[in-house]
Design a protein around this motif. Sequence first.
Motif, short mmCIF file in Angstrom:
data_model
loop_
_atom_site.label_atom_id
_atom_site.label_comp_id
_atom_site.label_asym_id
_atom_site.label_seq_id
_atom_site.Cartn_x
_atom_site.Cartn_y
_atom_site.Cartn_z
N LEU A 41 0.85 -1.18 0.00
CA LEU A 41 0.00 0.00 0.00
C LEU A 41 0.89 1.24 0.00
O LEU A 41 2.12 1.13 0.11
CB LEU A 41 -0.90 -0.01 1.23
N TYR A 46 1.44 -4.45 3.81
CA TYR A 46 0.32 -4.80 4.68
C TYR A 46 0.17 -6.31 4.57
O TYR A 46 0.09 -6.86 3.46
CB TYR A 46 -0.97 -4.10 4.23
N THR A 60 0.20 -4.53 10.23
CA THR A 60 0.77 -3.36 9.58
C THR A 60 1.88 -2.77 10.44
O THR A 60 1.83 -2.89 11.66
CB THR A 60 -0.33 -2.31 9.31
N ILE A 101 -9.99 3.72 2.01
CA ILE A 101 -9.02 2.68 1.71
C ILE A 101 -9.37 2.22 0.29
O ILE A 101 -10.45 1.67 0.08
CB ILE A 101 -9.15 1.47 2.66
#
Length: 135
Positions: A41, A46, A60, A101
């Motif tokens: 990401l 992640y 994370t 997201i």
Amino acid sequence: MGSPFTTSGALSWHELTSNHCEDSITFYGEVFGWEFKTIHLGHGPYHIIENQGVAIGGITPNPCPKQTSHWTGYITVEDVDSVAIKAKSLGGELLYGPEDIPRVGRFCWIKDPQGAIIAAISYLKSAVDDDNKTV
């Protein structure tokens, strides 16, 4: 109850913010038999936690290494922005977001008046498959 990804008020995701992701992956993989899929990401890697092929959470990197590693539960809601406003009006503190997201949904982190942290999330319909699992 239906899927936790489509049921408002359900605990749908568990996320570990870790100071040592690889150590966490090794530990939880051995303890619970979890497998991990890494995606990249904007903020870095992640690690999606999979239990028997089903995505149940993630690991994370901790953006604030002075803070200890910690777990956060994500509660499914219909409207994250409304939840954030309501939490603040009831004495809570908005720690992060609301923020999108990509390809998943919209979320925020809330601290309740007693200091506990939880997250609220609204999933995009395209992020949940026909079996009501995240894709």
